[in-house]
Motif scaffolding. Sequence first.
Motif, PDB file in Angstrom:
ATOM      1  N   LEU A 377       0.847  -1.190   0.000  1.00 22.35           N
ATOM      2  CA  LEU A 377       0.000   0.000   0.000  1.00 22.35           C
ATOM      3  C   LEU A 377       0.883   1.241   0.000  1.00 22.35           C
ATOM      4  O   LEU A 377       1.705   1.414   0.898  1.00 22.35           O
ATOM      5  N   LEU A 378       0.700   2.076  -1.007  1.00 20.07           N
ATOM      6  CA  LEU A 378       1.500   3.286  -1.146  1.00 20.07           C
ATOM      7  C   LEU A 378       0.616   4.517  -0.984  1.00 20.07           C
ATOM      8  O   LEU A 378      -0.510   4.562  -1.483  1.00 20.07           O
ATOM      9  N   ARG A 379       1.141   5.521  -0.303  1.00 20.44           N
ATOM     10  CA  ARG A 379       0.468   6.819  -0.222  1.00 20.44           C
ATOM     11  C   ARG A 379       1.288   7.809  -1.048  1.00 20.44           C
ATOM     12  O   ARG A 379       2.509   7.914  -0.873  1.00 20.44           O
ATOM     13  N   LEU A 380       0.597   8.509  -1.927  1.00 17.21           N
ATOM     14  CA  LEU A 380       1.253   9.413  -2.868  1.00 17.21           C
ATOM     15  C   LEU A 380       1.003  10.851  -2.453  1.00 17.21           C
ATOM     16  O   LEU A 380      -0.138  11.256  -2.200  1.00 17.21           O
ATOM     17  N   TYR A 381       2.081  11.634  -2.399  1.00 21.64           N
ATOM     18  CA  TYR A 381       2.014  13.037  -1.988  1.00 21.64           C
ATOM     19  C   TYR A 381       2.513  13.940  -3.109  1.00 21.64           C
ATOM     20  O   TYR A 381       3.513  13.628  -3.772  1.00 21.64           O
ATOM     21  N   VAL A 382       1.819  15.016  -3.306  1.00 20.24           N
ATOM     22  CA  VAL A 382       2.281  16.079  -4.201  1.00 20.24           C
ATOM     23  C   VAL A 382       2.277  17.365  -3.392  1.00 20.24           C
ATOM     24  O   VAL A 382       1.239  17.772  -2.865  1.00 20.24           O
ATOM     25  N   GLU A 383       3.448  17.967  -3.262  1.00 20.49           N
ATOM     26  CA  GLU A 383       3.603  19.197  -2.466  1.00 20.49           C
ATOM     27  C   GLU A 383       3.041  18.998  -1.057  1.00 20.49           C
ATOM     28  O   GLU A 383       2.250  19.802  -0.563  1.00 20.49           O
ATOM     29  N   ASP A 384       3.425  17.899  -0.412  1.00 22.68           N
ATOM     30  CA  ASP A 384       3.034  17.585   0.968  1.00 22.68           C
ATOM     31  C   ASP A 384       1.531  17.474   1.159  1.00 22.68           C
ATOM     32  O   ASP A 384       1.009  17.695   2.257  1.00 22.68           O
ATOM     33  N   ALA A 386      -1.585  14.677   0.455  1.00 26.89           N
ATOM     34  CA  ALA A 386      -1.925  13.320   0.028  1.00 26.89           C
ATOM     35  C   ALA A 386      -2.964  13.387  -1.086  1.00 26.89           C
ATOM     36  O   ALA A 386      -4.064  13.904  -0.893  1.00 26.89           O
ATOM     37  N   VAL A 387      -2.600  12.866  -2.258  1.00 25.31           N
ATOM     38  CA  VAL A 387      -3.497  12.960  -3.414  1.00 25.31           C
ATOM     39  C   VAL A 387      -4.200  11.639  -3.709  1.00 25.31           C
ATOM     40  O   VAL A 387      -5.273  11.636  -4.319  1.00 25.31           O
ATOM     41  N   ALA A 388      -3.599  10.518  -3.301  1.00 27.47           N
ATOM     42  CA  ALA A 388      -4.219   9.223  -3.560  1.00 27.47           C
ATOM     43  C   ALA A 388      -3.424   8.144  -2.846  1.00 27.47           C
ATOM     44  O   ALA A 388      -2.239   8.316  -2.532  1.00 27.47           O
ATOM     45  N   ASP A 389      -4.084   7.017  -2.579  1.00 25.38           N
ATOM     46  CA  ASP A 389      -3.402   5.809  -2.146  1.00 25.38           C
ATOM     47  C   ASP A 389      -3.433   4.824  -3.304  1.00 25.38           C
ATOM     48  O   ASP A 389      -4.433   4.750  -4.054  1.00 25.38           O
ATOM     49  N   LEU A 390      -2.373   4.066  -3.436  1.00 21.30           N
ATOM     50  CA  LEU A 390      -2.252   3.127  -4.547  1.00 21.30           C
ATOM     51  C   LEU A 390      -1.959   1.737  -3.995  1.00 21.30           C
ATOM     52  O   LEU A 390      -0.964   1.536  -3.294  1.00 21.30           O
ATOM     53  N   ILE A 391      -2.847   0.787  -4.289  1.00 23.35           N
ATOM     54  CA  ILE A 391      -2.625  -0.607  -3.923  1.00 23.35           C
ATOM     55  C   ILE A 391      -1.936  -1.280  -5.100  1.00 23.35           C
ATOM     56  O   ILE A 391      -2.451  -1.265  -6.224  1.00 23.35           O
ATOM     57  N   GLU A 405       0.095   7.610 -14.069  1.00 28.35           N
ATOM     58  CA  GLU A 405      -1.330   7.770 -14.351  1.00 28.35           C
ATOM     59  C   GLU A 405      -2.136   6.951 -13.351  1.00 28.35           C
ATOM     60  O   GLU A 405      -1.947   5.740 -13.225  1.00 28.35           O
ATOM     61  N   LEU A 406      -3.030   7.617 -12.657  1.00 31.51           N
ATOM     62  CA  LEU A 406      -3.935   6.975 -11.719  1.00 31.51           C
ATOM     63  C   LEU A 406      -5.324   6.896 -12.344  1.00 31.51           C
ATOM     64  O   LEU A 406      -5.717   7.777 -13.119  1.00 31.51           O
ATOM     65  N   PHE A 407      -6.054   5.851 -11.991  1.00 31.78           N
ATOM     66  CA  PHE A 407      -7.414   5.742 -12.530  1.00 31.78           C
ATOM     67  C   PHE A 407      -8.316   5.080 -11.512  1.00 31.78           C
ATOM     68  O   PHE A 407      -7.872   4.270 -10.683  1.00 31.78           O
ATOM     69  N   ASP A 408      -9.589   5.437 -11.576  1.00 27.69           N
ATOM     70  CA  ASP A 408     -10.583   4.846 -10.686  1.00 27.69           C
ATOM     71  C   ASP A 408     -10.747   3.375 -11.050  1.00 27.69           C
ATOM     72  O   ASP A 408     -10.984   3.049 -12.220  1.00 27.69           O
ATOM     73  N   PRO A 409     -10.642   2.456 -10.074  1.00 28.89           N
ATOM     74  CA  PRO A 409     -10.714   1.027 -10.408  1.00 28.89           C
ATOM     75  C   PRO A 409     -12.095   0.559 -10.857  1.00 28.89           C
ATOM     76  O   PRO A 409     -12.210  -0.515 -11.447  1.00 28.89           O
ATOM     77  N   ILE A 410     -13.122   1.344 -10.589  1.00 30.52           N
ATOM     78  CA  ILE A 410     -14.474   1.003 -11.042  1.00 30.52           C
ATOM     79  C   ILE A 410     -14.818   1.795 -12.302  1.00 30.52           C
ATOM     80  O   ILE A 410     -15.153   1.229 -13.342  1.00 30.52           O
ATOM     81  N   HIS A 411     -14.730   3.100 -12.213  1.00 33.31           N
ATOM     82  CA  HIS A 411     -15.010   3.978 -13.358  1.00 33.31           C
ATOM     83  C   HIS A 411     -13.671   4.352 -13.988  1.00 33.31           C
ATOM     84  O   HIS A 411     -13.110   5.423 -13.739  1.00 33.31           O
ATOM     85  N   TYR A 413     -12.595   5.401 -16.690  1.00 31.38           N
ATOM     86  CA  TYR A 413     -12.403   6.588 -17.525  1.00 31.38           C
ATOM     87  C   TYR A 413     -11.948   7.790 -16.704  1.00 31.38           C
ATOM     88  O   TYR A 413     -11.434   8.778 -17.246  1.00 31.38           O
ATOM     89  N   LYS A 414     -12.130   7.703 -15.389  1.00 32.61           N
ATOM     90  CA  LYS A 414     -11.671   8.784 -14.508  1.00 32.61           C
ATOM     91  C   LYS A 414     -10.180   8.600 -14.263  1.00 32.61           C
ATOM     92  O   LYS A 414      -9.765   7.673 -13.552  1.00 32.61           O
ATOM     93  N   ARG A 415      -9.374   9.452 -14.874  1.00 32.55           N
ATOM     94  CA  ARG A 415      -7.922   9.302 -14.817  1.00 32.55           C
ATOM     95  C   ARG A 415      -7.235  10.615 -14.466  1.00 32.55           C
ATOM     96  O   ARG A 415      -7.765  11.695 -14.725  1.00 32.55           O
ATOM     97  N   LYS A 416      -6.065  10.475 -13.885  1.00 34.19           N
ATOM     98  CA  LYS A 416      -5.294  11.642 -13.476  1.00 34.19           C
ATOM     99  C   LYS A 416      -3.817  11.312 -13.547  1.00 34.19           C
ATOM    100  O   LYS A 416      -3.396  10.230 -13.121  1.00 34.19           O
ATOM    101  N   VAL A 417      -3.024  12.224 -14.087  1.00 31.64           N
ATOM    102  CA  VAL A 417      -1.585  12.028 -14.178  1.00 31.64           C
ATOM    103  C   VAL A 417      -0.903  12.918 -13.143  1.00 31.64           C
ATOM    104  O   VAL A 417      -1.197  14.120 -13.054  1.00 31.64           O
TER     105      VAL A 417
END
Length: 492
Positions: A377-384, A386-391, A405-411, A413-417
Amino acid sequence: MQTLSQLPVYRDRHLTLLTDLYQLTMMYGQFCAGRHEERVVFDLFYRQNPCGNGYVIAAGLEQAAWYLSHLHFTDEDLAYLRSLQMFSEAFLDHLKDFRFSGDLYAVPEGTVVFPNEPIIRVEGPVLEVQLIESAILSFVNHQSLIATKARRIVEAAETNFRRPGSPVIEMGLRRAQNIDASVFGARAAFIGGCVATSNVMAAESYNLPVVGTQAHSWIQSFSSELESFRGYADAFPDDTVLLVDTYDVLRSGVPNAIIVGKELAAKGHQLKGIRIDSGDLAYLSKRARQMLDAAGLTETAIVASSDLDEYTIRDLVTQGAEIDTWGVGTHLITSSECPALGCVYKLVAEEVDGRLEPRIKVSENPSKVTNPGKKKLLRLYVEDHAVADLITLWDEVYDPNEELELFDPIHTYKRKVISNYKIEELLIPVFIAGKLVYDLPDIATIQKRVEEQLKYFSSEVLRHLKPHEYHVDLSQQLWDLKQTLLRQWQKS
């Protein structure tokens, strides 16, 4: 910190049979099939935040560590299992040398976590990993729930701009479901932000500040309320908090407290506070404050109790209640609004021909479909922030210098770089090959971690009513693995 075996709450405890019978029957089945030494991986996680909250505060790891460190079958345990006439002598003989020899990774206590994230990952022989399910769930479910409820109550009290930092005291011993719930609940409440407890055993066990005043019976046992106040002040001249609602708060309790407060001042002491335990707390506290201030007792605090929770406290603050400290019992120690967290413990990988193969649980309820494989389990930070957790799968590697690139595991099409991010790996080793390798922190350190963690999340995620959903995403490799296993299941 004291060693766990020395803490009062652990003395003379033996919990090996704190398990559901089906753990033992499955263990026996594995033993009979000759599969009891095969390695498996289980994840402990929860599916839904409690009380409408946006997150959970992980707690209970210390108790899990104590349990695993002392796990063994006594002669008495084996005699009881023999009396059930369900297990062979060969199996019972095998249990004589039973010890936990596996690996356990967990998020540190005080970590902010979210649904479907592995809070604990256990790997080891199936016989061992199967047995511990119920106990580990009990420790983590209960304390994580109470720590989270306590945090909601503490945050409600912190909205009082008239009394910045209004502290919350845990006072639920007599309303807890049992002794352990009261002691471990007090521990969890402190992790969540309470400043003290009324529970003496919890205070002794975990070095917590302990507080208390008197009950209505103390006042009733004297010929007059004033005499009872004087008696208490004589016993505790530098720590006098007087319960003023036994008869009439404004016509009797507060006036008599003022008399005693002035008598204490004449002797070089100070009336520390008054406590109101019934009635309209907003109205009574405002009038009491006026009366105390007019008498020159401006430093005397007002403590409120009486079936408080985060909603009542927030309403009282909105109404301008002059309350300095909150004593919270029933609704905190039982988390009465949401009395269960619902952590689960699921198989995610199993040894086949000497290597771990991912496993998935499929259900008609999509929320119960598990994430397969051994993971981290990773926690991702941008400029201190927390923007997302990544399993991710346990052997995946990420370079923060490269875009992700992060994406919603259900929907999907919702993506963020994101770029220029920092990574915190949340699952840390606690047991390796059955040996405790983690330096368990003291409770003050755990409480401090909660405060530090919450600073990284937006107020929208932390709000109590309809919080914003924090992003918990799957890595592309994990998502692909999950879809592959689902397609294989559909074809089978």
